[in-house]
Design a protein around this motif. Structure first.
Motif, PDB file in Angstrom:
ATOM      1  N   SER A  32       0.867  -1.169   0.000  1.00 34.43           N
ATOM      2  CA  SER A  32       0.000   0.000   0.000  1.00 34.43           C
ATOM      3  C   SER A  32       0.904   1.220   0.000  1.00 34.43           C
ATOM      4  CB  SER A  32      -0.891  -0.018   1.242  1.00 34.43           C
ATOM      5  OG  SER A  32      -1.706   1.125   1.270  1.00 34.43           O
ATOM      6  N   GLU A  33       0.785   2.046  -1.022  1.00 36.18           N
ATOM      7  CA  GLU A  33       1.685   3.184  -1.165  1.00 36.18           C
ATOM      8  C   GLU A  33       0.928   4.394  -1.699  1.00 36.18           C
ATOM      9  OE1 GLU A  33       5.644   4.358  -3.792  1.00 36.18           O
ATOM     10  OE2 GLU A  33       4.823   2.346  -3.920  1.00 36.18           O
ATOM     11  N   SER A 101      -4.992   7.242   4.304  1.00 36.41           N
ATOM     12  CA  SER A 101      -4.222   7.387   5.536  1.00 36.41           C
ATOM     13  C   SER A 101      -4.324   6.175   6.459  1.00 36.41           C
ATOM     14  CB  SER A 101      -4.680   8.643   6.291  1.00 36.41           C
ATOM     15  OG  SER A 101      -6.049   8.551   6.605  1.00 36.41           O
ATOM     16  N   ALA A 102      -5.145   5.219   6.114  1.00 35.31           N
ATOM     17  CA  ALA A 102      -5.348   4.048   6.987  1.00 35.31           C
ATOM     18  C   ALA A 102      -4.175   3.078   6.892  1.00 35.31           C
ATOM     19  CB  ALA A 102      -6.642   3.340   6.609  1.00 35.31           C
ATOM     20  N   ASP A 103      -3.794   2.531   8.023  1.00 33.74           N
ATOM     21  CA  ASP A 103      -2.835   1.433   8.042  1.00 33.74           C
ATOM     22  C   ASP A 103      -3.648   0.146   7.938  1.00 33.74           C
ATOM     23  OD1 ASP A 103      -0.824  -0.395   8.371  1.00 33.74           O
ATOM     24  OD2 ASP A 103      -0.436   0.109  10.468  1.00 33.74           O
ATOM     25  N   LEU A 104      -3.688  -0.419   6.759  1.00 31.55           N
ATOM     26  CA  LEU A 104      -4.524  -1.593   6.510  1.00 31.55           C
ATOM     27  C   LEU A 104      -3.776  -2.906   6.737  1.00 31.55           C
ATOM     28  CD1 LEU A 104      -6.355  -0.300   3.326  1.00 31.55           C
ATOM     29  CD2 LEU A 104      -7.163  -0.293   5.689  1.00 31.55           C
ATOM     30  N   THR A 105      -2.530  -2.828   7.184  1.00 33.35           N
ATOM     31  CA  THR A 105      -1.743  -4.028   7.434  1.00 33.35           C
ATOM     32  C   THR A 105      -2.432  -4.874   8.501  1.00 33.35           C
ATOM     33  OG1 THR A 105       0.251  -2.775   6.955  1.00 33.35           O
ATOM     34  CG2 THR A 105       0.541  -4.895   8.058  1.00 33.35           C
ATOM     35  N   LYS A 107      -5.421  -5.882   8.594  1.00 28.73           N
ATOM     36  CA  LYS A 107      -6.868  -5.642   8.698  1.00 28.73           C
ATOM     37  C   LYS A 107      -7.619  -6.621   7.803  1.00 28.73           C
ATOM     38  CE  LYS A 107      -6.465  -1.894  11.183  1.00 28.73           C
ATOM     39  NZ  LYS A 107      -6.640  -1.877  12.577  1.00 28.73           N
TER      40      LYS A 107
END
Length: 131
Positions: A32-33, A101-105, A107
């Protein structure tokens, strides 16, 4: 047996939900970048998707419960890998802006689909009948 219009709508709704449940898969975020250039800012996102088959032009409904309860339609970006499902997301509404802006790691991410017909060929008989 004849169904009232409300009965038909209920049957169609139930069939759509069953199809959605059958076609939904849980996937893992692998990249995700956020990419910014002079023209725009967007999110490049890759999901690990072994065995997921689609054709160019198809789309999926992405469900990320930590961002919202409603799935969001996204077009699949073809890659050279059969193991990766790629999306390029431009922030437009609340869901896609939150994705930036979400950290989806780690999730839960569910993908429903693919949907749609690639290209315009399926619409050609309909278009010629209207013309």
């Amino acid at each position: 047996v004849a169904l009232a219009p409300n009965g038909v709508a209920l049957v169609v709704c139930c069939m759509q939900r069953m199809q959605a449940l059958v076609s939904t898969r849980r996937m893992t975020l692998v990249r995700s970048e956020v990419v910014s250039d002079p023209v725009s800012t967007h999110l490049d996102m890759d999901l690990r998707a072994p065995g997921f088959r689609f054709q160019p032009g198809q789309w999926v409904r992405l469900h990320i419960p930590s961002l919202g309860m409603v799935g969001h339609p996204l077009t699949i970006v073809p890659t050279d890998s059969d193991e990766v499902l790629r999306f390029i997301v431009k922030p437009f509404g609340a869901f896609t802006t939150a994705m930036m802006s979400a950290d989806l790691t780690g999730k839960a991410i569910r993908v429903e689909g693919p949907y749609g017909h690639p290209g315009v060929a399926p619409a050609l008989p309909w278009a010629s009948a209207v013309a």
